[in-house]
Scaffold this motif. Structure first.
Motif, PDB file in Angstrom:
ATOM      1  N   ARG A 128      52.648  38.503  33.487  1.00 40.01           N
ATOM      2  CA  ARG A 128      52.129  37.182  33.825  1.00 40.01           C
ATOM      3  C   ARG A 128      52.889  36.081  33.081  1.00 40.01           C
ATOM      4  O   ARG A 128      53.162  35.026  33.636  1.00 40.01           O
ATOM      5  CB  ARG A 128      50.652  37.222  33.415  1.00 40.01           C
ATOM      6  CG  ARG A 128      49.877  35.967  33.437  1.00 40.01           C
ATOM      7  CD  ARG A 128      48.426  36.278  33.037  1.00 40.01           C
ATOM      8  NE  ARG A 128      47.831  37.291  33.903  1.00 40.01           N
ATOM      9  CZ  ARG A 128      46.842  37.069  34.762  1.00 40.01           C
ATOM     10  NH1 ARG A 128      46.314  35.878  34.848  1.00 40.01           N
ATOM     11  NH2 ARG A 128      46.370  38.027  35.507  1.00 40.01           N
TER      12      ARG A 128
ATOM     13  N   ASN B 112      44.339  30.417  27.723  1.00 39.60           N
ATOM     14  CA  ASN B 112      43.411  29.550  28.450  1.00 39.60           C
ATOM     15  C   ASN B 112      43.405  28.082  28.032  1.00 39.60           C
ATOM     16  O   ASN B 112      43.364  27.190  28.846  1.00 39.60           O
ATOM     17  CB  ASN B 112      42.020  30.167  28.277  1.00 39.60           C
ATOM     18  CG  ASN B 112      40.962  29.418  29.010  1.00 39.60           C
ATOM     19  OD1 ASN B 112      41.148  29.086  30.165  1.00 39.60           O
ATOM     20  ND2 ASN B 112      39.883  29.118  28.335  1.00 39.60           N
TER      21      ASN B 112
ATOM     22  N   ARG C  18      43.245  35.133  28.461  1.00 36.18           N
ATOM     23  CA  ARG C  18      44.424  34.903  29.297  1.00 36.18           C
ATOM     24  C   ARG C  18      44.206  33.778  30.312  1.00 36.18           C
ATOM     25  O   ARG C  18      43.090  33.486  30.737  1.00 36.18           O
ATOM     26  CB  ARG C  18      44.866  36.181  29.984  1.00 36.18           C
ATOM     27  CG  ARG C  18      44.087  36.524  31.230  1.00 36.18           C
ATOM     28  CD  ARG C  18      44.636  37.806  31.832  1.00 36.18           C
ATOM     29  NE  ARG C  18      43.920  38.136  33.057  1.00 36.18           N
ATOM     30  CZ  ARG C  18      44.083  39.278  33.699  1.00 36.18           C
ATOM     31  NH1 ARG C  18      44.900  40.203  33.220  1.00 36.18           N
ATOM     32  NH2 ARG C  18      43.419  39.517  34.804  1.00 36.18           N
ATOM     33  N   ILE C  19      45.308  33.180  30.705  1.00 40.11           N
ATOM     34  CA  ILE C  19      45.298  32.063  31.649  1.00 40.11           C
ATOM     35  C   ILE C  19      45.168  32.627  33.071  1.00 40.11           C
ATOM     36  O   ILE C  19      45.653  33.720  33.355  1.00 40.11           O
ATOM     37  CB  ILE C  19      46.601  31.244  31.471  1.00 40.11           C
ATOM     38  CG1 ILE C  19      46.561  29.967  32.311  1.00 40.11           C
ATOM     39  CG2 ILE C  19      47.830  32.088  31.811  1.00 40.11           C
ATOM     40  CD1 ILE C  19      47.727  29.026  32.001  1.00 40.11           C
ATOM     41  N   ASP C  20      44.511  31.873  33.963  1.00 37.98           N
ATOM     42  CA  ASP C  20      44.352  32.338  35.341  1.00 37.98           C
ATOM     43  C   ASP C  20      45.579  31.953  36.177  1.00 37.98           C
ATOM     44  O   ASP C  20      46.373  31.096  35.778  1.00 37.98           O
ATOM     45  CB  ASP C  20      43.082  31.758  35.960  1.00 37.98           C
ATOM     46  CG  ASP C  20      43.285  30.304  36.328  1.00 37.98           C
ATOM     47  OD1 ASP C  20      43.305  29.470  35.406  1.00 37.98           O
ATOM     48  OD2 ASP C  20      43.456  29.999  37.522  1.00 37.98           O
ATOM     49  N   LYS C  21      45.687  32.556  37.356  1.00 35.71           N
ATOM     50  CA  LYS C  21      46.927  32.384  38.122  1.00 35.71           C
ATOM     51  C   LYS C  21      47.109  30.959  38.641  1.00 35.71           C
ATOM     52  O   LYS C  21      48.234  30.482  38.764  1.00 35.71           O
ATOM     53  CB  LYS C  21      47.008  33.394  39.270  1.00 35.71           C
ATOM     54  CG  LYS C  21      46.095  33.100  40.429  1.00 35.71           C
ATOM     55  CD  LYS C  21      46.385  34.006  41.624  1.00 35.71           C
ATOM     56  CE  LYS C  21      45.323  33.759  42.680  1.00 35.71           C
ATOM     57  NZ  LYS C  21      45.470  34.594  43.854  1.00 35.71           N
TER      58      LYS C  21
ATOM     59  N   SER D 120      46.142  28.088  37.184  1.00 35.61           N
ATOM     60  CA  SER D 120      46.631  27.262  36.077  1.00 35.61           C
ATOM     61  C   SER D 120      48.074  27.626  35.743  1.00 35.61           C
ATOM     62  O   SER D 120      48.888  26.750  35.429  1.00 35.61           O
ATOM     63  CB  SER D 120      45.756  27.447  34.835  1.00 35.61           C
ATOM     64  OG  SER D 120      44.426  27.134  35.135  1.00 35.61           O
TER      65      SER D 120
END
Ligand SMILES: *Cc1c(COP(=O)(O)O)cnc(C)c1O
Length: 461
Positions: free
Chosen positions: A129, A150, A324-327, A329
């Protein structure tokens, strides 16, 4: 004959009317009942205030339309667009940075169809990612490696947990900050399982204070941006390069929580210096942490840039998965970062930077354009104002700006501000010295008609 609120019909009786029954069938009974309560409640209030003396015809289509309007209002999403005329450009309560067009397009694309989020298209195997932004961040900051989570609060928690859990973190008493939303540095350090060692004083801390506090248990030297306040006068903080030399000599990790973090120097716009991420890394800081949606002008994200071996440890920590960051963002962040690469002009393409860097004269012209659009019944004057970057960036630095002072006949400034908040597209201004002030530095030209519509409403002018 005059009516009194006692003459208002029961909800059950209204539900039996053909026009209302149609609403029950179209929407739902519960929503229709709630809307009838709202409609009759408003009538009752008007009668009690002496503003209405006769009941309307409840069988007329107009009443059903009013009720349908209440249903539509209740169905409207609680989060909807507003016009930010507060003069606070990055307003945390209004969602911080508006995204650039390219970032919005990237979000739409990533959300609409499957994407190679963690998929290596060449091998058909698993990808990472972070690869979507790692190279961009390294190119733009000179970092060896990078990781994105995040938000910046998550970045601080992950960085401290992965490097200092069960060990000591040395921080200056002048930098034990509280950001809004109950983010307090001592609490975050405690949450990471590290032990906080405070050094220096509120106004003065020297490199020697850190050096004297180091023991076998120390893992990290922490420096934090005092985002929302400024110590002036008899104040001193150690130079970054000195702290970096100390950390290196003693085998410790120097972490700096920059908060906002900028990739381009904003000093040339008359803004006092906000540290540029690349400069901080070049001074020898091991890990720099900063937000995606403050001065960077992107989506909510926490960016961690710096030494490859330390980033590796962070990425391997179990917390990294939880934070973790979402897709969506991630897509917006990658697109925003690409706008910093030549030949793009980030000052033109990234809304936050465009608002910050536009000349005061452009802002004044916008105020004049709006003034000329407004109904004559209003009292309107163009005025000089002071805008702010907001969200804890560039603290206490006023940006020269212009706005409109607006008064409406028969309305107090507070009442006018409330009506503007209640508009179809709410206009958020502030009340100052007897008028509603609409600051134009954070307003885009295409938003002016929305302000015109709100101020032209029948209950205002
Ligand atoms: C804003 C800020 C944070 C928190 O950042 P978020 O992205 O809102 O989580 C942390 N540290 C500093 C110094 C800040 O200014």
């Amino acid at each position: 004959m005059n009516h009194s609120p006692r003459d208002l019909p029961q909800i059950d009786a209204l539900l039996g009317l053909a026009g209302i029954d149609a609403l029950v069938r179209r929407y739902s009974r519960a929503e229709t009942v709630a809307a009838l309560r709202a409609a009759t409640g408003a009538l009752r209030a008007r009668m009690l205030a002496g503003q209405a003396t006769v009941l309307p015809d409840f069988t007329a289509p107009e009443f059903a339309e009013t009720v349908a309007g209440h249903i539509a209002a209740a169905r409207r999403p609680a989060m909807h667009r507003v016009v930010n005329a507060t003069g606070i450009l990055i307003h945390t309560n209004l969602g911080r940075a508006p995204l650039a067009e390219a970032a919005l397009a990237a979000v739409a694309q990533a959300g609409a169809a499957p994407a190679t989020l963690e998929y290596d298209i060449v091998t058909g195997g698993r990808g990472a990612r972070h690869d979507h932004v790692r190279g961009l961040i390294c190119d733009l900051t000179g970092a060896d490696d990078a990781l994105v989570v995040n938000n910046c609060a998550a970045a601080v928690l992950l960085a401290l947990t992965a490097t200092a859990r069960g060990r000591g973190v040395i921080a200056s008493r002048g930098e034990l900050i509280e950001i809004g939303g109950s983010f307090r540095m001592p609490d975050v350090i405690a949450q990471s399982g590290a032990r906080l060692i405070e050094v220096g004083t509120t106004n003065r801390t020297r490199t020697g204070d850190y050096a004297n506090a180091i023991d076998d248990d120390t893992a990290v030297l922490l420096k934090s941006h005092t985002s929302n306040f400024r110590v002036v006068g008899f104040a001193e903080a150690p130079a970054r390069a000195e702290l970096a030399a100390l950390a290196r000599a003693r085998g410790l990790i120097l972490i700096e929580d920059l908060g906002s973090g900028v990739l381009v120097d904003l000093a040339r716009f008359g803004l006092r210096e906000e540290p540029v991420v690349g400069d901080v890394l070049r001074a020898g800081v091991d890990l720099v942490l900063f937000s995606g949606d403050k001065l960077l002008g992107g989506p909510q994200a926490g960016i961690i840039a710096g030494r490859a071996d330390v980033i590796q440890r962070l990425g391997a920590h179990p917390l990294a998965r939880a934070l973790r960051i979402d897709k969506l963002s991630l897509a917006a962040l990658a697109a925003t970062l690409r706008l910093y690469l030549p030949p793009h002009d980030p000052l033109r393409l990234i809304p936050v930077l465009r608002m910050l860097s536009q000349p005061a004269d452009t802002v004044r012209q916008r105020a004049e354009t709006l003034a000329a659009m407004l109904p004559r019944a209003l009292k309107v004057a163009v005025c000089a104002t002071a805008a702010q970057a907001g969200a804890g960036s560039l603290p206490q630095q006023d940006l020269p700006s212009f706005g409109l002072r607006v008064n409406a006949p028969g309305l107090s400034p507070d009442a006018l501000a409330a009506r503007l908040r209640g508009a179809e597209t709410p206009i958020i201004g502030r009340v100052a010295r007897g008028a509603v002030v609409l600051d134009m530095r954070g307003v885009e030209d295409h938003e002016l008609p929305l302000i015109r519509t709100a101020l032209g409403a029948p209950d205002i002018a």
